[in-house]
Design a protein around this motif. Structure first.
Motif, mmCIF file in Angstrom:
data_model
loop_
_atom_site.group_PDB
_atom_site.id
_atom_site.type_symbol
_atom_site.label_atom_id
_atom_site.label_comp_id
_atom_site.label_asym_id
_atom_site.label_seq_id
_atom_site.Cartn_x
_atom_site.Cartn_y
_atom_site.Cartn_z
ATOM 1 N N ASP A 263 0.731 -0.994 -0.220
ATOM 2 C CA ASP A 263 0.095 -0.109 -0.289
ATOM 3 C C ASP A 263 1.021 1.688 0.209
ATOM 4 O O ASP A 263 1.873 1.068 0.419
ATOM 5 C CB ASP A 263 -0.891 -0.033 1.192
ATOM 6 C CG ASP A 263 -0.175 -0.139 2.751
ATOM 7 O OD1 ASP A 263 1.368 -0.214 2.795
ATOM 8 O OD2 ASP A 263 -0.852 -0.460 3.472
ATOM 9 N N GLY A 264 0.342 2.454 -0.071
ATOM 10 C CA GLY A 264 0.911 3.625 0.058
ATOM 11 C C GLY A 264 2.120 3.913 -0.502
ATOM 12 O O GLY A 264 1.560 3.262 -2.203
ATOM 13 N N HIS A 265 2.844 4.620 -0.681
ATOM 14 C CA HIS A 265 3.826 5.279 -1.707
ATOM 15 C C HIS A 265 4.925 3.403 -2.524
ATOM 16 O O HIS A 265 5.265 4.047 -2.692
ATOM 17 C CB HIS A 265 5.113 6.383 -1.126
ATOM 18 C CG HIS A 265 4.647 7.490 -0.445
ATOM 19 N ND1 HIS A 265 3.772 8.524 -1.614
ATOM 20 C CD2 HIS A 265 3.213 8.189 0.285
ATOM 21 C CE1 HIS A 265 3.283 9.257 -1.065
ATOM 22 N NE2 HIS A 265 3.218 9.130 -0.069
ATOM 23 N N PHE A 266 4.956 3.001 -0.740
ATOM 24 C CA PHE A 266 6.113 1.835 -1.546
ATOM 25 C C PHE A 266 4.826 0.839 -2.904
ATOM 26 O O PHE A 266 5.841 0.931 -3.556
ATOM 27 C CB PHE A 266 5.216 0.870 -0.271
ATOM 28 C CG PHE A 266 6.682 -0.333 -0.417
ATOM 29 C CD1 PHE A 266 7.616 -0.286 -0.766
ATOM 30 C CD2 PHE A 266 5.587 -1.400 -0.489
ATOM 31 C CE1 PHE A 266 8.563 -1.931 -0.982
ATOM 32 C CE2 PHE A 266 6.939 -3.306 -0.595
ATOM 33 C CZ PHE A 266 7.788 -2.654 -0.640
ATOM 34 N N ARG A 267 3.864 0.816 -2.323
ATOM 35 C CA ARG A 267 2.631 0.457 -3.591
ATOM 36 C C ARG A 267 2.919 0.661 -5.056
ATOM 37 O O ARG A 267 3.356 0.616 -6.105
ATOM 38 C CB ARG A 267 1.568 0.330 -3.547
ATOM 39 C CG ARG A 267 0.471 -0.537 -4.571
ATOM 40 C CD ARG A 267 -0.626 -0.844 -3.849
ATOM 41 N NE ARG A 267 -1.688 0.528 -3.423
ATOM 42 C CZ ARG A 267 -2.611 0.114 -3.012
ATOM 43 N NH1 ARG A 267 -3.426 -1.130 -2.180
ATOM 44 N NH2 ARG A 267 -3.483 1.384 -3.068
ATOM 45 N N GLU B 73 7.369 12.155 -0.908
ATOM 46 C CA GLU B 73 7.547 11.043 -1.476
ATOM 47 C C GLU B 73 7.816 10.508 -3.051
ATOM 48 O O GLU B 73 8.557 9.978 -3.995
ATOM 49 C CB GLU B 73 6.894 9.829 -0.971
ATOM 50 C CG GLU B 73 7.580 9.289 0.472
ATOM 51 C CD GLU B 73 6.244 9.775 1.499
ATOM 52 O OE1 GLU B 73 5.771 10.918 1.121
ATOM 53 O OE2 GLU B 73 6.578 10.054 2.549
ATOM 54 N N GLU B 74 6.268 10.985 -3.992
ATOM 55 C CA GLU B 74 6.180 11.264 -5.167
ATOM 56 C C GLU B 74 7.225 11.620 -5.684
ATOM 57 O O GLU B 74 7.137 11.660 -6.829
ATOM 58 C CB GLU B 74 4.766 12.433 -5.367
ATOM 59 C CG GLU B 74 2.985 11.551 -4.931
ATOM 60 C CD GLU B 74 3.136 10.169 -5.952
ATOM 61 O OE1 GLU B 74 2.913 10.055 -7.152
ATOM 62 O OE2 GLU B 74 3.643 9.408 -5.564
ATOM 63 N N VAL B 75 7.740 12.755 -5.681
ATOM 64 C CA VAL B 75 8.976 13.335 -6.047
ATOM 65 C C VAL B 75 10.258 12.550 -6.184
ATOM 66 O O VAL B 75 10.734 11.655 -7.165
ATOM 67 C CB VAL B 75 9.345 14.481 -5.272
ATOM 68 C CG1 VAL B 75 10.592 14.872 -6.304
ATOM 69 C CG2 VAL B 75 8.406 15.825 -5.530
ATOM 70 N N GLU C 232 18.200 19.801 -11.827
ATOM 71 C CA GLU C 232 17.338 20.554 -11.628
ATOM 72 C C GLU C 232 16.350 18.772 -10.491
ATOM 73 O O GLU C 232 15.303 19.688 -10.461
ATOM 74 C CB GLU C 232 16.186 20.256 -13.308
ATOM 75 C CG GLU C 232 14.668 20.769 -13.502
ATOM 76 C CD GLU C 232 14.761 22.326 -11.692
ATOM 77 O OE1 GLU C 232 13.244 21.698 -10.943
ATOM 78 O OE2 GLU C 232 15.882 23.368 -11.933
ATOM 79 N N GLN C 233 16.794 17.803 -11.287
ATOM 80 C CA GLN C 233 16.149 16.962 -10.756
ATOM 81 C C GLN C 233 16.999 16.713 -9.484
ATOM 82 O O GLN C 233 15.974 16.342 -8.098
ATOM 83 C CB GLN C 233 16.172 15.779 -11.221
ATOM 84 C CG GLN C 233 15.368 15.215 -12.564
ATOM 85 C CD GLN C 233 16.117 14.024 -13.003
ATOM 86 O OE1 GLN C 233 16.759 13.357 -13.377
ATOM 87 N NE2 GLN C 233 14.933 13.151 -13.221
ATOM 88 N N ALA C 234 18.404 17.510 -9.168
ATOM 89 C CA ALA C 234 18.681 17.071 -7.444
ATOM 90 C C ALA C 234 18.263 18.300 -6.971
ATOM 91 O O ALA C 234 17.968 17.826 -5.627
ATOM 92 C CB ALA C 234 20.167 17.315 -7.616
ATOM 93 N N LYS C 235 18.137 19.248 -7.240
ATOM 94 C CA LYS C 235 16.977 20.918 -7.125
ATOM 95 C C LYS C 235 15.863 19.839 -6.436
ATOM 96 O O LYS C 235 15.130 20.295 -4.658
ATOM 97 C CB LYS C 235 17.435 21.767 -7.744
ATOM 98 C CG LYS C 235 18.048 22.329 -7.863
ATOM 99 C CD LYS C 235 17.636 23.638 -8.793
ATOM 100 C CE LYS C 235 19.206 24.250 -8.825
ATOM 101 N NZ LYS C 235 19.088 25.066 -10.296
ATOM 102 N N GLN C 236 15.134 19.047 -7.488
ATOM 103 C CA GLN C 236 13.847 18.797 -6.496
ATOM 104 C C GLN C 236 13.471 18.164 -5.784
ATOM 105 O O GLN C 236 13.087 17.970 -4.716
ATOM 106 C CB GLN C 236 12.469 18.455 -8.422
ATOM 107 C CG GLN C 236 12.304 19.112 -9.437
ATOM 108 C CD GLN C 236 12.058 17.721 -10.847
ATOM 109 O OE1 GLN C 236 12.206 16.953 -10.392
ATOM 110 N NE2 GLN C 236 12.451 18.629 -11.111
ATOM 111 N N LEU C 237 14.701 16.686 -5.504
ATOM 112 C CA LEU C 237 14.665 16.066 -5.041
ATOM 113 C C LEU C 237 15.095 17.010 -3.248
ATOM 114 O O LEU C 237 14.095 16.238 -2.034
ATOM 115 C CB LEU C 237 15.813 14.557 -4.877
ATOM 116 C CG LEU C 237 15.714 14.075 -6.196
ATOM 117 C CD1 LEU C 237 16.801 13.261 -6.380
ATOM 118 C CD2 LEU C 237 14.661 13.231 -5.577
#
Length: 319
Positions: A146-150, A191-193, A174-179
């Motif tokens: 379930d959740g973000h793991f799923r 967690e979605e990012v 850009e991705q490093a900044k997003q994380l």
């Protein structure tokens, strides 16, 4: 980083399926079983060669080699030998099914198998799983997690990862900044990012992202994940990160964990040694010694015994 996978099991040359089948038949006939003969042959042949032996055994003797082996062997030795006789993708599908069929889901097995695969490997597993169990892997996973793991596992098995070798240095910044913005820079974690980037990008791209992250943050992404996540989500994210950096180090760590503490996780030991023997078990063996300052063979020697030990050590190349 160029990772050159080195297998411990190579095709036997010369190879004679007829002779091997006859030796195996002899080893299992009459009273008693010659386990040594069985081990010497099956640990020194590739899976493709074992399938040819199995076909010849059926043709010549009218018997199913796997059924004969099951009736003659027992315990953990039987588990190793049957794993060796099972086609690799089919074997991993069985392991996934068992991880979800028991009381409570074995998330660690799901992570170890699913978070370490390329799109091509994942595609084979997804197809084989549905053929074997008449149910889509994604559907089974959704009912067991379930959740973000799923969400992360679903993204991985639907094959959204970019093709091997796809890189874009500017995008990595850009991705490093997003994380950073999704984790360290805010209260709570988005967690979605993390899911979007770690499940979509090629391993080569992720290596660039991790370097940029360290430049930006001053700490590694692993350190951030340790602070920001827990439970199975933490385990899954760490598996992706570690496999991006060094698959051999990841599997060496899994083997060490399987032999640490009270008791030995034999299923994990067998699964990694069998499933990586034709891929990169030599690299894993070398990394194990580098990280833990003892040989993998000596660790297995202290945790296992008898023909079971001999089989594992033969596959590693230390028998």
């Amino acid at each position: 980083m160029d990772y050159a996978p080195t297998p411990s099991v190579l095709p036997a040359n010369p190879f004679d399926a007829e002779s091997d089948a006859a030796t195996l038949r002899e080893a299992m006939k009459g009273l008693g079983t010659n386990e040594e003969e069985i081990l010497d042959i099956l640990t020194a042949r590739t899976n493709a060669q074992r399938q040819l032996i199995k076909e010849h055994f059926l043709r010549e003797y009218g018997r199913d080699l796997i059924e004969d082996l099951k009736s003659e062997l027992g315990g953990k030795l039987e588990d190793v030998i049957i794993a060796l006789m099972t086609p690799p993708v089919e074997y991993l599908c069985k392991q996934l099914h068992e991880a979800m069929a028991c009381m409570g889901t074995d998330e660690s097995t799901l992570v170890e198998i699913l978070c370490t695969k390329s799109n091509e490997e994942m595609s084979e597993i997804v197809k084989c799983y549905e053929d074997m169990y008449d149910r889509p892997l994604a559907e089974q996973l959704c009912s067991e997690t379930d959740g973000h793991f799923r969400r992360l596992l679903t993204l991985i098995i639907t094959g959204v990862r970019d093709p091997v070798g796809t890189v874009d240095p500017e995008k990595a910044k850009e991705q490093a900044k997003q994380l950073y913005s999704a984790g360290e820079a805010k209260l709570g974690t988005d967690e979605e990012v993390f899911n979007r980037i770690l499940a979509h990008d090629s391993f080569a791209q992720l290596r660039l992202v991790f370097e940029e992250y360290k430049e930006l943050s001053g700490q590694t992404l692993e350190q951030a994940i340790k602070h920001e996540m827990s439970g199975e989500m933490h385990e899954a994210m760490m598996a992706v990160v570690e496999c991006v950096q060094s698959p051999a180090a990841f599997f060496a760590s899994q083997l060490n964990n399987a032999m640490s503490g009270a008791g030995t996780e034999d299923q994990t030991l067998i699964r990694i040694i069998v499933s990586r023997s034709e891929i990169d078990l030599i690299n894993i063996k070398d990394e194990f010694e580098r990280i833990y300052n003892r040989t993998l063979v000596s660790a297995i020697d202290s945790e296992t015994s008898g023909d079971y030990k001999r089989a594992l050590c033969a596959l590693i190349g230390g028998a």
